[in-house]
Write an enzyme that holds these catalytic residues in place. Structure first.
Site, PDB file in Angstrom:
ATOM      1  N   ARG A  28       0.390  -2.661   5.470  1.00 48.73           N
ATOM      2  CA  ARG A  28       0.780  -1.668   4.469  1.00 48.73           C
ATOM      3  C   ARG A  28       0.631  -0.300   5.126  1.00 48.73           C
ATOM      4  O   ARG A  28      -0.303  -0.093   5.914  1.00 48.73           O
ATOM      5  CB  ARG A  28      -0.133  -1.761   3.243  1.00 48.73           C
ATOM      6  CG  ARG A  28       0.264  -0.813   2.125  1.00 48.73           C
ATOM      7  CD  ARG A  28      -0.726  -0.777   0.964  1.00 48.73           C
ATOM      8  NE  ARG A  28      -0.224   0.127  -0.072  1.00 48.73           N
ATOM      9  CZ  ARG A  28      -0.930   0.549  -1.108  1.00 48.73           C
ATOM     10  NH1 ARG A  28      -2.177   0.169  -1.269  1.00 48.73           N
ATOM     11  NH2 ARG A  28      -0.391   1.380  -1.984  1.00 48.73           N
ATOM     12  N   HIS A  29       1.506   0.616   4.810  1.00 46.54           N
ATOM     13  CA  HIS A  29       1.372   2.002   5.298  1.00 46.54           C
ATOM     14  C   HIS A  29       0.004   2.567   4.900  1.00 46.54           C
ATOM     15  O   HIS A  29      -0.653   2.045   4.004  1.00 46.54           O
ATOM     16  CB  HIS A  29       2.477   2.865   4.698  1.00 46.54           C
ATOM     17  CG  HIS A  29       2.438   2.854   3.195  1.00 46.54           C
ATOM     18  ND1 HIS A  29       1.508   3.576   2.471  1.00 46.54           N
ATOM     19  CD2 HIS A  29       3.143   2.135   2.295  1.00 46.54           C
ATOM     20  CE1 HIS A  29       1.678   3.324   1.189  1.00 46.54           C
ATOM     21  NE2 HIS A  29       2.659   2.443   1.048  1.00 46.54           N
ATOM     22  N   ARG A  32      -0.766   7.774   1.256  1.00 46.82           N
ATOM     23  CA  ARG A  32       0.421   8.562   0.912  1.00 46.82           C
ATOM     24  C   ARG A  32       0.122   9.406  -0.320  1.00 46.82           C
ATOM     25  O   ARG A  32      -0.882   9.218  -0.994  1.00 46.82           O
ATOM     26  CB  ARG A  32       1.614   7.654   0.625  1.00 46.82           C
ATOM     27  CG  ARG A  32       1.373   6.656  -0.488  1.00 46.82           C
ATOM     28  CD  ARG A  32       2.639   6.222  -1.194  1.00 46.82           C
ATOM     29  NE  ARG A  32       2.420   5.077  -2.077  1.00 46.82           N
ATOM     30  CZ  ARG A  32       1.748   5.112  -3.220  1.00 46.82           C
ATOM     31  NH1 ARG A  32       1.213   6.250  -3.647  1.00 46.82           N
ATOM     32  NH2 ARG A  32       1.577   4.020  -3.942  1.00 46.82           N
ATOM     33  N   ARG A 101       6.935   7.056   4.931  1.00 52.34           N
ATOM     34  CA  ARG A 101       5.522   6.652   5.052  1.00 52.34           C
ATOM     35  C   ARG A 101       5.329   5.440   5.964  1.00 52.34           C
ATOM     36  O   ARG A 101       4.293   5.303   6.601  1.00 52.34           O
ATOM     37  CB  ARG A 101       4.901   6.412   3.676  1.00 52.34           C
ATOM     38  CG  ARG A 101       5.562   5.356   2.802  1.00 52.34           C
ATOM     39  CD  ARG A 101       4.798   5.269   1.486  1.00 52.34           C
ATOM     40  NE  ARG A 101       5.351   4.391   0.486  1.00 52.34           N
ATOM     41  CZ  ARG A 101       6.274   4.735  -0.420  1.00 52.34           C
ATOM     42  NH1 ARG A 101       6.788   5.946  -0.404  1.00 52.34           N
ATOM     43  NH2 ARG A 101       6.681   3.878  -1.327  1.00 52.34           N
ATOM     44  N   ASP A 292       2.528  -2.630   0.005  1.00 56.41           N
ATOM     45  CA  ASP A 292       1.669  -3.591  -0.690  1.00 56.41           C
ATOM     46  C   ASP A 292       2.493  -4.704  -1.345  1.00 56.41           C
ATOM     47  O   ASP A 292       2.078  -5.860  -1.357  1.00 56.41           O
ATOM     48  CB  ASP A 292       0.745  -2.911  -1.712  1.00 56.41           C
ATOM     49  CG  ASP A 292       1.483  -2.051  -2.725  1.00 56.41           C
ATOM     50  OD1 ASP A 292       2.678  -1.770  -2.525  1.00 56.41           O
ATOM     51  OD2 ASP A 292       0.846  -1.648  -3.713  1.00 56.41           O
TER      52      ASP A 292
END
Ligand SMILES: *[C@@H]1O[C@H](CO)[C@@H](O)[C@H](O)[C@H]1NC(C)=O
Ligand SMILES: *[C@@H]1O[C@H](CO)[C@@H](O)[C@H](O)[C@H]1NC(C)=O
Ligand SMILES: *[C@@H]1O[C@H](CO)[C@@H](O)[C@H](O)[C@H]1NC(C)=O
Ligand SMILES: *[C@@H]1O[C@H](CO)[C@@H](O)[C@H](O)[C@H]1NC(C)=O
Ligand SMILES: *[C@@H]1O[C@H](CO)[C@@H](O)[C@H](O)[C@H]1NC(C)=O
Ligand SMILES: *[C@@H]1O[C@H](CO)[C@@H](O)[C@H](O)[C@H]1NC(C)=O
Ligand SMILES: *[C@@H]1O[C@H](CO)[C@@H](O)[C@H](O)[C@H]1NC(C)=O
Length: 393
Positions: A28-29, A32, A101, A292
């Site tokens: 997941r990034h 943010r 992101r 996610d």
């Protein structure tokens, strides 16, 4: 304590005949800014100011993802998977979703792995959504829609969130919000939650569950970004009410992305992509940078056993990674699979802790329902491949 020492000895002696051959990472990034357009309508209070645009990776998120990159480089270099010189695409392949992101998270990770190398972040055309990473429904039949509705409804009917909603109303001062004063929706527990299933879109939830989830997401990101406590839910959160409201987030994700039929349908392109890697690819390290939702649907679709992550508020932490590890047991001449969730703890995120062997990220063993694990947490690679082969795509 004795248990810990014992398992460590068994593990390390057993490790001597094991060689790590391939690692596939679904990430997941990192941190943010909030994405919701409703924040101003749900409270009379001011939200903290973010420097970055909505939904963008923050400067802190970039830093945190770099710490992950550095840690993974150290680990995978020590295991002989990543070279000290600039890697080829056979050594290390990076594929990110096209959003800012995810692209920047991938860059942050890679820059710390190989600061002096020019490494390509692979991605789809930036002018349209990448089907591999877009968590949308594909099946447009009425029968699917009906089934999906039933699944969502079932989970919804088993959520008991009245107490959590009351806490949210207090924190938001919801009775003074536009939602209440203008729309006359003043009681989260009584307001109506609606679902929508449309091919080409994400599963949609409207109403208090969605609104509350958006607010909590904004609290979490402010917390991780290191804002002073007065700017995280206006300083109103303590351990007790954090846990109460996090049930809303868990419930929201369970309804949207953790139902069997919906998850399978959405995860299809990603599972096909991964299956192709597991069957055919010799690339040593593959990093996929997504969301996610990608992790949630994959875990549900592949029937992972339920898990709980220690030291983090949620089940899919920012910067968290599902790490598929293919090991060769040289003594037994057999390939093995270990799957771990590797993520930063709440504290490591908030405090921007530099990761190292002395301060590693958190590792949590994940297990598949259909690939039994031994006492060390390995399942047999052949069992895994069999499972993927018979899996109903
Ligand atoms: C990095 O690689 C890209 C694409 O291969 C190339 O266009 C660019 O000039 C390279 N940059 C440097 C600093 O080598
Ligand atoms: C759509 O969903 C229905 C019900 O689960 C299933 O029978 C059908 O095969 C699905 N169609 C496609 C194209 O996946
Ligand atoms: C909202 O609730 C607070 C706390 O219960 C109360 O003090 C306030 O008067 C209420 N505002 C309105 C507009 O009802
Ligand atoms: C939750 O609140 C709603 C609305 O006030 C009420 O109808 C429902 O019975 C409550 N549920 C439980 C389990 O108390
Ligand atoms: C569900 O989606 C359809 C198509 O996008 C839309 O017309 C409808 O208003 C939506 N309903 C709800 C409750 O969001
Ligand atoms: C947490 O805050 C709530 C108010 O939102 C309060 O009622 C509760 O007593 C507090 N709990 C602890 C353990 O401080
Ligand atoms: C969400 O699903 C998980 C896994 O099935 C379950 O453990 C958890 O209790 C659910 N949470 C809520 C709030 O429904």
């Amino acid at each position: 304590m004795q248990v810990v020492v014992f398992s460590f000895i068994v593990y390390s002696s057993a490790m001597s005949s094991l060689k790590l051959e391939q690692v596939v990472i679904l990430s997941r990034h990192n941190v943010r800014t909030p994405t919701s357009k409703n924040l101003g309508r749900m409270t009379p209070q001011f939200w903290p100011h973010w420097k970055e645009k909505p939904g963008f990776l923050t400067k802190k998120g970039f830093l945190l993802e770099g710490y992950m990159g550095k840690y993974f480089y150290t680990w995978l270099n020590k295991e002989g998977l990543l070279p000290a010189k600039c890697p080829s695409e056979e050594d290390f392949y990076i594929y990110a979703n096209t959003m800012q992101r995810t692209m920047y998270s991938a860059q942050a990770f890679v820059r710390e792995c190989f600061p002096h190398c020019n490494i390509t972040i692979n991605h789809a055309d930036t002018d349209k959504p990448d089907p591999i990473f877009t968590p949308m429904i594909h099946n447009s039949t009425d029968i699917f829609k009906e089934m999906a509705f039933k699944e969502m409804k079932y989970i919804f009917n088993h959520l008991y969130l009245n107490n959590s909603y009351n806490v949210m109303e207090d924190i938001l001062e919801f009775n003074e919000s536009d939602f209440c004063k203008i729309d006359k929706n003043c009681y989260l527990a009584a307001d109506i939650t609606e679902f929508n299933i449309t091919a080409g879109k994400k599963p949609e939830v409207a109403g208090p569950l969605k609104i509350s989830n958006e607010a909590i997401d904004a609290f979490l990101m402010a917390y991780y970004n290191g804002f002073p406590f007065k700017d995280v839910a206006w300083g109103k959160l303590n351990d007790t009410n954090w846990h109460s409201i996090l049930d809303i987030t868990a419930g929201y994700h369970n309804i949207t992305f953790c139902t069997k039929h919906i998850a399978r349908d959405i995860a299809q392109p990603m599972i096909k992509y991964l299956t192709n890697i597991f069957f055919n690819s010799n690339t040593r390290v593959i990093l996929l940078m997504g969301h996610d939702a990608n992790i949630n649907v994959l875990l549900s679709a592949m029937s992972f056993k339920p898990y709980e992550l220690d030291y983090n508020f949620i089940s899919t932490p920012v910067g968290g990674k599902i790490v598929f590890q293919k090991w060769l047991d040289e003594k037994a001449n057999e390939y093995l699979l270990k799957i771990e969730y590797v993520y930063q703890s709440n504290e490591q995120l908030r405090e921007a802790a530099v990761l190292s062997y002395d301060n590693p990220p958190q590792f949590k063993l994940l297990e598949l329902e259909h690939c039994g694990t031994d006492y060390r947490g390995f399942c047999r690679w052949n069992d895994f491949i069999n499972f993927l082969s018979i899996y109903d795509l």
